[in-house]
Design a protein around this motif. Structure first.
Motif, PDB file in Angstrom:
ATOM      1  N   ILE A 145       0.871  -1.168   0.000  1.00 33.25           N
ATOM      2  CA  ILE A 145       0.000   0.000   0.000  1.00 33.25           C
ATOM      3  C   ILE A 145       0.906   1.215   0.000  1.00 33.25           C
ATOM      4  O   ILE A 145       1.619   1.475   0.968  1.00 33.25           O
ATOM      5  CB  ILE A 145      -0.921   0.018   1.222  1.00 33.25           C
ATOM      6  CG1 ILE A 145      -1.874  -1.160   1.155  1.00 33.25           C
ATOM      7  CG2 ILE A 145      -1.712   1.310   1.257  1.00 33.25           C
ATOM      8  CD1 ILE A 145      -2.788  -1.246   2.338  1.00 33.25           C
ATOM      9  N   PHE A 161       1.500   4.398   0.694  1.00 35.22           N
ATOM     10  CA  PHE A 161       0.924   5.517   1.447  1.00 35.22           C
ATOM     11  C   PHE A 161       1.270   6.862   0.845  1.00 35.22           C
ATOM     12  O   PHE A 161       0.573   7.841   1.045  1.00 35.22           O
ATOM     13  CB  PHE A 161       1.427   5.496   2.890  1.00 35.22           C
ATOM     14  CG  PHE A 161       0.730   4.513   3.753  1.00 35.22           C
ATOM     15  CD1 PHE A 161      -0.610   4.653   4.029  1.00 35.22           C
ATOM     16  CD2 PHE A 161       1.405   3.443   4.283  1.00 35.22           C
ATOM     17  CE1 PHE A 161      -1.264   3.737   4.822  1.00 35.22           C
ATOM     18  CE2 PHE A 161       0.762   2.518   5.077  1.00 35.22           C
ATOM     19  CZ  PHE A 161      -0.574   2.667   5.344  1.00 35.22           C
ATOM     20  N   TYR A 163      -3.463  13.776   1.832  1.00 36.86           N
ATOM     21  CA  TYR A 163      -3.728  12.804   2.886  1.00 36.86           C
ATOM     22  C   TYR A 163      -5.132  12.240   2.785  1.00 36.86           C
ATOM     23  O   TYR A 163      -5.340  11.031   2.673  1.00 36.86           O
ATOM     24  CB  TYR A 163      -3.470  13.490   4.233  1.00 36.86           C
ATOM     25  CG  TYR A 163      -4.017  12.796   5.439  1.00 36.86           C
ATOM     26  CD1 TYR A 163      -3.652  11.483   5.723  1.00 36.86           C
ATOM     27  CD2 TYR A 163      -4.870  13.461   6.309  1.00 36.86           C
ATOM     28  CE1 TYR A 163      -4.134  10.852   6.844  1.00 36.86           C
ATOM     29  CE2 TYR A 163      -5.356  12.824   7.431  1.00 36.86           C
ATOM     30  CZ  TYR A 163      -4.999  11.526   7.692  1.00 36.86           C
ATOM     31  OH  TYR A 163      -5.492  10.911   8.797  1.00 36.86           O
ATOM     32  N   LEU A 188      -6.543   8.631   1.147  1.00 39.91           N
ATOM     33  CA  LEU A 188      -7.351   7.671   1.906  1.00 39.91           C
ATOM     34  C   LEU A 188      -8.616   7.290   1.141  1.00 39.91           C
ATOM     35  O   LEU A 188      -8.975   6.132   1.042  1.00 39.91           O
ATOM     36  CB  LEU A 188      -7.764   8.298   3.236  1.00 39.91           C
ATOM     37  CG  LEU A 188      -6.797   8.103   4.373  1.00 39.91           C
ATOM     38  CD1 LEU A 188      -7.273   8.842   5.602  1.00 39.91           C
ATOM     39  CD2 LEU A 188      -6.675   6.623   4.680  1.00 39.91           C
ATOM     40  N   PHE A 236      -7.904   5.107  -1.636  1.00 37.57           N
ATOM     41  CA  PHE A 236      -7.625   3.751  -1.170  1.00 37.57           C
ATOM     42  C   PHE A 236      -8.934   3.010  -0.900  1.00 37.57           C
ATOM     43  O   PHE A 236      -9.086   1.842  -1.252  1.00 37.57           O
ATOM     44  CB  PHE A 236      -6.762   3.779   0.087  1.00 37.57           C
ATOM     45  CG  PHE A 236      -6.492   2.408   0.610  1.00 37.57           C
ATOM     46  CD1 PHE A 236      -5.517   1.630   0.015  1.00 37.57           C
ATOM     47  CD2 PHE A 236      -7.228   1.884   1.638  1.00 37.57           C
ATOM     48  CE1 PHE A 236      -5.295   0.340   0.453  1.00 37.57           C
ATOM     49  CE2 PHE A 236      -7.011   0.591   2.089  1.00 37.57           C
ATOM     50  CZ  PHE A 236      -6.039  -0.180   1.497  1.00 37.57           C
ATOM     51  N   ASP A 288     -16.608  12.183   5.488  1.00 44.40           N
ATOM     52  CA  ASP A 288     -15.446  11.307   5.601  1.00 44.40           C
ATOM     53  C   ASP A 288     -15.764  10.060   6.411  1.00 44.40           C
ATOM     54  O   ASP A 288     -15.245   8.984   6.137  1.00 44.40           O
ATOM     55  CB  ASP A 288     -14.278  12.053   6.248  1.00 44.40           C
ATOM     56  CG  ASP A 288     -13.844  13.223   5.399  1.00 44.40           C
ATOM     57  OD1 ASP A 288     -14.224  13.243   4.198  1.00 44.40           O
ATOM     58  OD2 ASP A 288     -13.143  14.105   5.907  1.00 44.40           O
ATOM     59  N   PHE A 309     -15.112   5.997   5.421  1.00 45.78           N
ATOM     60  CA  PHE A 309     -14.428   4.993   6.232  1.00 45.78           C
ATOM     61  C   PHE A 309     -15.371   3.889   6.669  1.00 45.78           C
ATOM     62  O   PHE A 309     -14.975   2.729   6.788  1.00 45.78           O
ATOM     63  CB  PHE A 309     -13.760   5.632   7.444  1.00 45.78           C
ATOM     64  CG  PHE A 309     -12.660   6.553   7.052  1.00 45.78           C
ATOM     65  CD1 PHE A 309     -11.667   6.124   6.190  1.00 45.78           C
ATOM     66  CD2 PHE A 309     -12.620   7.853   7.509  1.00 45.78           C
ATOM     67  CE1 PHE A 309     -10.658   6.972   5.803  1.00 45.78           C
ATOM     68  CE2 PHE A 309     -11.622   8.705   7.124  1.00 45.78           C
ATOM     69  CZ  PHE A 309     -10.637   8.265   6.269  1.00 45.78           C
ATOM     70  N   LEU A 351     -15.427   1.544   3.944  1.00 40.97           N
ATOM     71  CA  LEU A 351     -14.184   0.766   3.930  1.00 40.97           C
ATOM     72  C   LEU A 351     -14.286  -0.393   4.911  1.00 40.97           C
ATOM     73  O   LEU A 351     -14.022  -1.550   4.567  1.00 40.97           O
ATOM     74  CB  LEU A 351     -12.998   1.660   4.305  1.00 40.97           C
ATOM     75  CG  LEU A 351     -11.674   0.924   4.470  1.00 40.97           C
ATOM     76  CD1 LEU A 351     -11.166   0.426   3.133  1.00 40.97           C
ATOM     77  CD2 LEU A 351     -10.626   1.810   5.114  1.00 40.97           C
TER      78      LEU A 351
END
Lengths: 303, 424, 259
Positions: A39, A41, A231, A235, A238, A276, A280, A283
């Motif tokens: 991954i 980053f 940042y 995310l 991802f 946000d 998540f 995810l």
């Protein structure tokens, strides 16, 4: 007329435009993961640097008196090239030496690169927003209360072209075949004469160049960028990659679009500050319920 | 235009990496390749061109960001470094600084009675320092102790169990907010809240761990990162409970038998006590059956499971214990600052603690404390160049992984190292 | 003799690939049973299904009268069914002694709390673990290497260490996956002795091996797998003359000669 139906459609369109950007960034994660199972980053930061590079080069070209259209295209291409090379350099300096090390080592190295790049841009460019040098037309196509701005249309168009191009590249060309071979089994590929190191470098180049496109277009869309944008965008991308099944190229495209739309709907109907959290939440839900992603296939881990 | 030396410093580091790498890489690698990429790689490998080519490469990369003058200087620095590297030798790994290495041999050769009493002596010495040092230094030392608690906690999960957790600040925040809320709303005292805050954080760890620990390591890293963000966003927006971005003011300081903590010395002594107990306890844990099973799991999860180690349960244990220490550190932080706000528990805080663990030596209990102390005092030493601190941290993480993955004070016996020699 | 392990109709498919098809086998207590077959015949898949690493697609695994399907590997180990790996999987950066001590995990109980607060029970147990691990290292002949790092050990030593680590879990049935792979003739001879010694401890041995002298020398019975199907089973002498077995091996050689 702006009925609830039109409002919904408008949210979907806004979501698609942002989702196309997520998808472009997600491709970089997915391609790199497909080949070296890392991954990366630092990829979010690469995207942010792509946006900065685009704005800086465009400003320089305009200052030199280049006509706007040419300047835009040249800045676009130059930022792709430059950012792609940043990706290659990152792989070469921070990841390649760690191949064969413990699993944690490259992840920590990647995190270190991410912080390094963020600070590098902060220190060299300052903390203030970087403003896109030209005011682009805010007009667009409108029908039945739904509006598609020219920039949104451009984002969708460019993203579609690039994704189609990438698919053709991976499916049709020699390098694309080498990439797929390396993703299947790097050791075997290398034994059959595939120069795996060059393939990995190429993967980083393409992934980073696509992230630069995403950065450049987001800079056009919002008119500014900040050194911190990498940042959170990283995310999100991802999440998109995982949603589509990490390592899966069409999956990343679909995942990006789905995430963009869901997020836009959540912002429209729940409230912007929890946008946000929604990403998540998706995810975590995907990882628990279907870790292979929407379009991936599940393989048992080799013992 | 004036060039700050700290712009050049990182470039030297990067170039060191590059050079060392090209020395190690296999030159006979097939150059009969199909594309531009292969030919470019071959070109870059040729020593005659390598130095100017890489100088040009890095100069161009830096040009848009740093401007012509600085980029040229960077390119020049690259050129000089690479030319020097052709004639000189480049260190292939970082060795311990002489003093530290000697100190370790010194301690290793002491009679057992001396080694077992050495930590006690050290604690006594530090406690004595509390009466000599000025309040400012004591304050910094207290902060170092808070970071030591955090690093000790994170070391359990990252270092010993090998699970990369990137949202550790969330547990820190849970502990801090637990004390702040319980104190300001319900009047609970510091000592009551210390175990409650730790326990609550451990519970959070358990709740996060239960659904996610089946995931592969790198997914886990991202999920914990996301969890950290969710926690911060929630603290920021749940106004009725957390007072949002304004934070909670008026948290009571700790008190002991009617004696209230109001001097940096008191806080330092308390923090020192917490760290000492933690080091003692975690050292035991590290050398126990549980610590051994964690390391086995880190080395090879499948084999550990096959040897009868219940990996899922042990991961949960690592997670909740680490969170517990994070929570305790948070309670102490709230009791010291007397104020909490979401911004104290952001991603950079998590990264900082991770950096301490990595620098000290993953899996090493003394390493975690050492890393925390070093990085807490570093900004004090580097006055005036503080803005380069994070840049240096990022770089340090990359370099540590490359040259000394086991850290400054590696764990005993088991050294985190590459399984095979790095290839080109 | 009581049956230690019974496999009934064991089947494993990976996305349409039949790795193992309707495999039946019984291993009796105190026996040494070997599983042989050409590369890719599905031998390791049998082990992976038995020890819980793969959930079998069909069939049943019964160990000491207890159904194992669905149990996680560590539970199966605790029941007394322990394995080694074809590609040695030691805890590389731990010392030789620590590797064996990890094997004692499921036979000890000190928790995090008692370890942290140095309760006497934990200290006693830790000493017992250490003594037992030392004894096992002596059993496999590695008593002089206890402080070495596992990854620094020579190949043959690593194989022996893996067996010692497995024995630390007090198996009633030990599954050895190609323990002689990569060994020279004298090491193989030593391994043969070791396996007999292990049986002497009362441990049943289930062995996957390519090395025919070893298999035929120590096995009570041999089962042969080819393309995921059992083609023969019987005492070694009988297997050596089985026409199907010879064909499976020769056929494979003929095929590889064409390559």
């Amino acid at each position: 007329m702006t009925g609830p139906g039109a409002q919904l459609l408008q949210q979907v369109i806004n979501g698609l435009a942002v989702g196309a950007v997520y998808a472009l960034i997600a491709l970089g994660y997915t391609m790199v993961y497909g080949i070296i199972e890392l991954i990366n980053f630092a990829h979010g930061e690469i995207y942010m640097m792509g946006a900065y590079a685009g704005i800086i080069i465009l400003s320089a070209l305009l200052a030199l008196g280049a006509p706007l259209g040419w300047a835009l295209i040249m800045a676009f291409l130059a930022s792709m090239l430059l950012t792609g090379l940043y990706g290659v350099a990152t792989e070469r300096l921070a990841y390649r030496p760690l191949r064969g090390a413990s699993r944690l080592a490259p992840l920590i190295s990647a995190l270190g690169m991410s912080i390094f790049f963020q600070q590098y841009v902060l220190l060299s460019q300052g903390a203030r927003d970087k403003i896109f040098p030209v005011e682009l037309s805010s007009g667009g196509f409108a029908a039945a209360g739904v509006k598609v701005s020219y920039i949104q249309a451009a984002i969708l168009l460019v993203a579609t072209i690039l994704m189609a191009g990438l698919t053709a590249f991976v499916q049709r060309t020699r390098m694309g075949r080498a990439m797929r071979a390396s993703a299947q089994d790097p050791c075997m590929a290398s034994l059959s004469g595939v120069p795996v190191n060059s393939v990995i470098a190429m993967t980083f180049f393409i992934g980073s160049a696509l992230a630069a496109v995403a950065g450049f277009m987001i800079a056009m869309y919002y008119g500014k960028v900040n050194y911190l944008v990498g940042y959170i965008a990283g995310l999100k991308a991802f999440v998109a990659a995982v949603l589509g099944g990490i390592g899966n190229i069409p999956g990343a495209m679909v995942g990006g679009l789905v995430l963009g739309v869901v997020e836009s709907l959540a912002a429209g109907y729940i409230g912007g500050e929890y946008k946000d959290v929604v990403a998540f939440g998706i995810l975590i839900a995907v990882l628990i319920a279907r870790p292979e992603g929407l379009m991936g296939t599940r393989l048992p881990e080799k013992v | 235009m004036q060039v700050h030396p700290f712009i050049l410093l990182p470039s030297y580091f990067i170039l060191g990496l590059l050079k060392a790498h090209s020395l190690l890489s296999n030159r006979s690698e097939g150059t009969k390749t199909m594309s531009m990429m292969g030919r470019l790689a071959a070109f870059a490998k040729d020593n005659r061109f390598a130095a100017p080519a890489s100088a040009l490469f890095f100069g161009l990369l830096a040009l848009p960001f740093m401007g012509l003058a600085r980029a040229s200087i960077l390119a020049l620095a690259v050129l000089i470094f690479r030319l020097a590297a052709i004639f000189g030798r480049v260190p292939q790994g970082l060795r311990l600084p002489h003093g530290l290495g000697r100190a370790k041999t010194f301690f290793a050769n002491l009679p057992p009675a001396a080694t077992s009493s050495a930590p006690l002596l050290l604690v006594a010495l530090l406690a004595g320092m509390a009466f000599i040092l000025d309040p400012y230094t004591l304050d910094v030392a207290t902060t170092a102790c808070i970071y030591a608690l955090l690093a000790l906690g994170l070391n359990i999960v990252v270092g010993m169990a090998g699970l990369l957790v990137l949202g550790f600040a969330a547990f820190y925040g849970v502990g801090a907010y637990a004390y702040a809320i319980l104190n300001t709303h319900y009047g609970l005292g510091f000592w009551t809240c210390l175990p409650i805050g730790g326990g609550l954080a451990a519970l959070f760890g358990l709740l996060l761990g239960l659904p996610t620990l089946r995931l592969r390591g790198d997914y886990l890293a991202i999920v914990t990162l996301g969890f950290g963000e969710i926690t911060r966003i929630t603290l920021n927006n749940w106004d009725s409970l957390t007072n949002g971005p304004n934070g909670i003011l008026g948290v009571a300081p700790p008190s002991l038998f009617g004696f209230s903590f109001d001097h940096p010395r008191h806080y330092f002594l308390l923090a020192l006590a917490l760290v000492s107990i933690s080091v003692f306890v975690l050292n035991r844990l590290d050398k126990s059956r549980i610590g051994r099973a964690w390391v086995a799991m880190r080395e090879d999860e499948t084999a550990a499971e096959a040897m009868g180690v219940p990996t899922l349960r042990l991961k949960l244990l690592a997670f909740s214990l680490a969170a517990f220490w994070g929570g305790v550190a948070g309670v102490f932080f709230a009791g010291k600052q007397l104020f909490v706000s979401p911004e104290s528990f952001n991603f950079l805080e998590s990264v900082m603690v991770l950096c301490m663990v990595v620098l000290g030596g993953m899996g090493s209990v003394p390493g975690a404390v050492l890393g925390a102390v070093l990085l807490s005092f570093l900004p004090e030493v580097l006055r005036g160049v503080e803005e380069y601190r994070l840049l240096a941290f990022g770089l340090a993480m990359v370099l540590m992984m490359r040259y000394r993955p086991s850290g400054i004070w590696p764990e005993a016996h088991r050294v985190l190292e590459s399984r095979e020699a790095p290839r080109g | 003799m009581a049956e230690a392990l019974v496999l009934k109709g064991l089947t494993m498919r990976f996305q349409g690939l039949h790795a193992l098809e309707d495999f039946d086998l019984a291993v009796h207590e105190g026996e040494i049973v070997s599983l042989i077959g050409p590369n890719g015949a599905g031998k390791t898949t049998v082990f992976n299904c038995v020890t819980g690493h793969y959930p079998p697609t069909g069939g049943e695994v019964v160990f000491m009268g207890r159904r194992l399907n669905g149990l996680p590997p560590h539970r199966i180990t605790k029941l007394g069914l322990v394995r080694t790996f074809q590609n040695i999987r030691l805890f590389g950066s731990m010392s030789v002694l620590e590797n064996v001590m990890v094997g004692r995990h499921c036979r000890s109980r000190a928790g995090a709390f008692s370890a942290m607060f140095a309760l006497p029970s934990a200290a006693l147990e830790e000493r017992a673990i250490r003594e037992k691990a030392r004894a096992l290292l002596a059993f496999v002949g590695l008593q002089d290497r206890e402080r070495a790092r596992a990854m620094d050990m020579p190949y043959g030593g690593q194989r022996r260490l893996e067996i010692a680590r497995a024995l630390a879990a007090e198996p009633r049935l030990l599954c050895l996956d190609e323990p002689a792979a990569g060994m020279n003739p004298s090491e193989t001879g030593g391994l043969m002795e070791l396996i007999s010694k292990v049986r002497g401890l009362g441990v049943t041995v289930f062995l996957i091996e390519h090395h025919m002298r070893l298999v035929m020398g120590i096995s009570d019975r041999v089962a042969v797998l080819d393309h995921g199907v059992k083609i023969a089973e019987g005492p070694p002498a009988q297997i050596q003359h089985n026409a199907k077995v010879i064909e499976a091996y020769l056929g494979q050689e003929a095929a590889s000669a064409e390559d």
